[in-house]
Write a protein that holds these residues in place. Structure first.
Motif, PDB file in Angstrom:
ATOM      1  N   GLY A 150       0.708  -1.396   0.081  1.00  0.00           N
ATOM      2  CA  GLY A 150       0.193  -0.018   0.002  1.00  0.00           C
ATOM      3  C   GLY A 150       0.874   1.395  -0.040  1.00  0.00           C
ATOM      4  O   GLY A 150       0.257   2.295   0.254  1.00  0.00           O
ATOM      5  N   GLY A 333       2.092   9.871   4.457  1.00  0.00           N
ATOM      6  CA  GLY A 333       1.633   9.003   5.333  1.00  0.00           C
ATOM      7  C   GLY A 333       1.264   9.771   6.420  1.00  0.00           C
ATOM      8  O   GLY A 333       0.102   9.232   7.124  1.00  0.00           O
ATOM      9  N   ASP A 338      -7.079   9.867   3.187  1.00  0.00           N
ATOM     10  CA  ASP A 338      -7.633   8.612   3.287  1.00  0.00           C
ATOM     11  C   ASP A 338      -6.516   7.471   4.060  1.00  0.00           C
ATOM     12  O   ASP A 338      -5.889   7.108   3.357  1.00  0.00           O
ATOM     13  CB  ASP A 338      -7.999   7.879   2.009  1.00  0.00           C
ATOM     14  CG  ASP A 338      -8.637   6.372   2.521  1.00  0.00           C
ATOM     15  OD1 ASP A 338      -8.883   6.079   3.418  1.00  0.00           O
ATOM     16  OD2 ASP A 338      -9.077   5.550   1.264  1.00  0.00           O
ATOM     17  N   GLY A 339      -6.370   7.663   5.306  1.00  0.00           N
ATOM     18  CA  GLY A 339      -5.431   6.524   5.864  1.00  0.00           C
ATOM     19  C   GLY A 339      -4.166   7.321   6.598  1.00  0.00           C
ATOM     20  O   GLY A 339      -3.238   6.858   7.173  1.00  0.00           O
ATOM     21  N   GLY A 340      -4.293   8.810   6.562  1.00  0.00           N
ATOM     22  CA  GLY A 340      -3.099   9.569   6.913  1.00  0.00           C
ATOM     23  C   GLY A 340      -3.196   9.740   8.466  1.00  0.00           C
ATOM     24  O   GLY A 340      -4.032   9.451   9.181  1.00  0.00           O
ATOM     25  N   TYR A 343      -5.358  12.172  10.073  1.00  0.00           N
ATOM     26  CA  TYR A 343      -6.891  11.877   9.681  1.00  0.00           C
ATOM     27  C   TYR A 343      -7.526  10.618  10.536  1.00  0.00           C
ATOM     28  O   TYR A 343      -8.549  10.099   9.962  1.00  0.00           O
ATOM     29  CB  TYR A 343      -7.067  11.743   8.251  1.00  0.00           C
ATOM     30  CG  TYR A 343      -7.229  13.120   7.669  1.00  0.00           C
ATOM     31  CD1 TYR A 343      -8.159  13.985   7.661  1.00  0.00           C
ATOM     32  CD2 TYR A 343      -5.876  13.545   7.031  1.00  0.00           C
ATOM     33  CE1 TYR A 343      -7.875  15.460   6.809  1.00  0.00           C
ATOM     34  CE2 TYR A 343      -5.433  14.758   6.444  1.00  0.00           C
ATOM     35  CZ  TYR A 343      -6.857  15.883   6.377  1.00  0.00           C
ATOM     36  OH  TYR A 343      -6.434  16.875   5.934  1.00  0.00           O
ATOM     37  N   GLY A 345      -5.970   7.702  10.597  1.00  0.00           N
ATOM     38  CA  GLY A 345      -5.601   6.285  10.033  1.00  0.00           C
ATOM     39  C   GLY A 345      -4.471   5.531  10.720  1.00  0.00           C
ATOM     40  O   GLY A 345      -4.204   4.466  10.330  1.00  0.00           O
ATOM     41  N   GLY A 346      -4.078   6.206  11.748  1.00  0.00           N
ATOM     42  CA  GLY A 346      -3.088   5.368  12.388  1.00  0.00           C
ATOM     43  C   GLY A 346      -1.719   5.466  11.656  1.00  0.00           C
ATOM     44  O   GLY A 346      -1.570   6.132  10.992  1.00  0.00           O
ATOM     45  N   THR A 348      -0.348   3.000  10.305  1.00  0.00           N
ATOM     46  CA  THR A 348      -0.018   1.863   9.306  1.00  0.00           C
ATOM     47  C   THR A 348       0.654   2.364   8.012  1.00  0.00           C
ATOM     48  O   THR A 348       1.625   2.026   7.453  1.00  0.00           O
ATOM     49  CB  THR A 348      -1.350   1.133   8.928  1.00  0.00           C
ATOM     50  OG1 THR A 348      -1.952   0.568  10.184  1.00  0.00           O
ATOM     51  CG2 THR A 348      -1.056  -0.040   7.896  1.00  0.00           C
ATOM     52  N   LEU A 349      -0.182   3.207   7.330  1.00  0.00           N
ATOM     53  CA  LEU A 349       0.139   4.048   6.228  1.00  0.00           C
ATOM     54  C   LEU A 349       1.591   4.713   6.429  1.00  0.00           C
ATOM     55  O   LEU A 349       2.403   4.684   5.621  1.00  0.00           O
ATOM     56  CB  LEU A 349      -0.672   5.073   5.475  1.00  0.00           C
ATOM     57  CG  LEU A 349      -0.125   5.812   4.230  1.00  0.00           C
ATOM     58  CD1 LEU A 349       0.071   4.872   3.334  1.00  0.00           C
ATOM     59  CD2 LEU A 349      -1.325   6.868   4.006  1.00  0.00           C
ATOM     60  N   GLN A 353       5.119   3.991   4.511  1.00  0.00           N
ATOM     61  CA  GLN A 353       5.983   5.119   3.879  1.00  0.00           C
ATOM     62  C   GLN A 353       7.313   5.155   4.471  1.00  0.00           C
ATOM     63  O   GLN A 353       8.310   5.379   3.337  1.00  0.00           O
ATOM     64  CB  GLN A 353       5.280   6.419   3.972  1.00  0.00           C
ATOM     65  CG  GLN A 353       3.731   6.608   3.566  1.00  0.00           C
ATOM     66  CD  GLN A 353       3.593   6.265   1.961  1.00  0.00           C
ATOM     67  OE1 GLN A 353       3.340   5.394   1.254  1.00  0.00           O
ATOM     68  NE2 GLN A 353       4.041   7.535   1.220  1.00  0.00           N
TER      69      GLN A 353
END
Length: 451
Positions: A150, A333, A338-340, A343, A345-346, A348-349, A353
């Motif tokens: 991802g 990240g 979406d996923g930051g 925002y 998203g934790g 993970t992203l 990155q």
């Protein structure tokens, strides 16, 4: 069947990204000395030409001919079909990817400028376009392990710019500084470029072309979603660049008591590089913050590399492309809608990155270190002291000056030797006017006749 609008969009992007070669050539030429201007132009021309051929022969296949985790495959001379039904044909995609490969290769030129052998630079350019860029590019864009995790690098902060910036760091370190850059006491000296106007023209060209670099990476203008995305990418790209430019101007104004011209120009490029990874997934506010961070980071990075590491980078390519490419990828990240991280998203992203940046840096450092060491041991990497002092234009290319009409007379006309010199009375003929000289008037009976 293909979409005419999608095909035109991809081909427009390819043309704009190709024109970035002119922008890089102008920036690098303007930020270096006039005696090496022709050499800079030749390197920017030839890394695109050589890179295009070797990417067609080998590199494209390694990047896209397969879905392995670490390498694509072999598709010599691109025999497969890489088009998208209802979108663009294969050859449109091929030329689009070719110009991106050439951009990664040309970044190194500026950091190694004014002291690298031309044949050695060509050897480097061929290898990075054939192997180094395509393999890490496959990880990110060709279905490799990073894309499977991802990892987000929409248009190439890492895949293109950081690869070029890290290669530039390794090359400049191995090559060593230019003569006169570091004095006998170890103090770092500035070596000003010869034409800041030319450098500014290059920045304007690059900013203009970056709308194709990022915007056309949507590779589609069919349907409302693609149309809206393209407009959004144009806006985030511009906002990040503008924010970085203003930030760098203010930062240098405070730091140096004057707004620094060349550093502000690099600030524009820093913002463009940093936003390239996340331009499609951040909103304008996120783009602005990324630009502000890049605008400060580029100044700090260029000074640290120059003053502390004492790595001679004439144009600031390592700070702009290497540091800000990595920084922009990591900040994606943080600010991805979406996923930051900010925002909700934790991590993970953000973690993916960071992992991607570290992995690509490791790959490029290892491979380019081996590459430059091999080139140095075989072809030789650095020009002689005489070639560097006289200038690469003259001794590498037989070009007396890239600006022949503006050359000093001493460079275009042979000076007289001692044997050829004549006496003053022959050099400046005089004529006796009369034999009745009035001694009260100096030279009353003599006039100059042949000035």
């Amino acid at each position: 069947m293909y979409s005419s609008v999608d095909t035109i969009w991809v081909l427009l992007g390819a043309a704009l990204v190709f024109f970035m070669q002119a922008g890089f050539a102008m920036v690098e030429t303007g930020f270096t000395r006039a005696k090496n201007a022709g050499n800079i132009i030749m390197k920017n021309l030839m890394d695109f030409a050589c890179g295009s051929l070797i990417f067609w022969i080998l590199g494209f296949g390694l990047m896209f001919a397969g879905s392995g985790k670490f390498i694509g495959g072999f598709d010599f001379f691109i025999q497969g079909d890489y088009g998208v039904a209802g979108g663009y044909p294969s050859w449109a995609f091929v030329i689009f990817q070719t110009v991106f490969c050439a951009t990664a290769a040309t970044i190194v030129s500026g950091a190694m400028a004014e002291r690298t052998k031309f044949k050695s630079y060509l050897a480097y350019s061929i290898v990075i376009s054939a192997v180094i860029y395509p393999i890490s590019g496959h990880w990110i864009w060709g279905g490799g392990w990073l894309s499977q995790l991802g990892f987000i690098d929409f248009a190439g902060s890492t895949a293109v710019h950081m690869v070029g910036g890290v290669a530039a760091l390794v090359g400049a370190k191995i090559l060593g500084p230019r003569i006169g850059k570091i004095d006998k006491d170890g103090n770092v000296k500035a070596i000003p470029g010869h034409n800041i106007t030319l450098g500014a023209l290059g920045v304007f060209i690059l900013w203009f072309c970056w709308f194709g670099f990022n915007g056309c990476s949507t590779v589609s203008m069919t349907g409302d979603e693609s149309i809206v995305l393209a407009g959004s990418v144009f806006v985030t790209t511009n906002i990040a660049a503008a924010a970085a430019t203003v930030t760098t101007m203010i930062f240098t104004w405070v730091k140096y008591k004057k707004p620094d011209v060349s550093m502000t120009l690099n600030g524009s490029l820093a913002g463009l590089v940093a936003i390239t990874a996340g331009c499609a997934v951040v909103n304008p506010v996120g783009a602005c913050i990324i630009g502000i961070v890049a605008g400060i980071a580029v100044v700090v990075a260029i000074e640290f590399i120059d003053q502390k590491l004492k790595i001679d980078d004439p144009v600031g390519a390592i700070g702009v492309h290497g540091v800000c490419g990595a920084l922009g990828t990591i900040l994606t990240g943080v600010f991805a809608v979406d996923g930051g991280l900010v925002y909700g998203g934790g991590f993970t992203l953000f973690g993916v990155q960071c992992l991607g940046v570290v992995a690509v840096i490791t790959w490029v450092v290892v491979t380019t270190t081996v590459l430059f060491k091999v080139i140095d041991a075989t072809l030789g990497l650095r020009v002689t002291e005489e070639e560097e002092v006289v200038g690469l234009d003259k001794l590498e290319h037989g070009l007396s000056s890239a600006y022949a009409d503006f050359a000093k007379a001493s460079t275009v006309k042979k000076l007289k030797t001692a044997q050829e010199k004549v006496s003053v009375d022959r050099a400046v003929p005089v004529q006796l006017v009369s034999n009745n000289r009035d001694s009260s008037v100096a030279a009353a009976d003599i006039k100059l006749t042949n000035i």
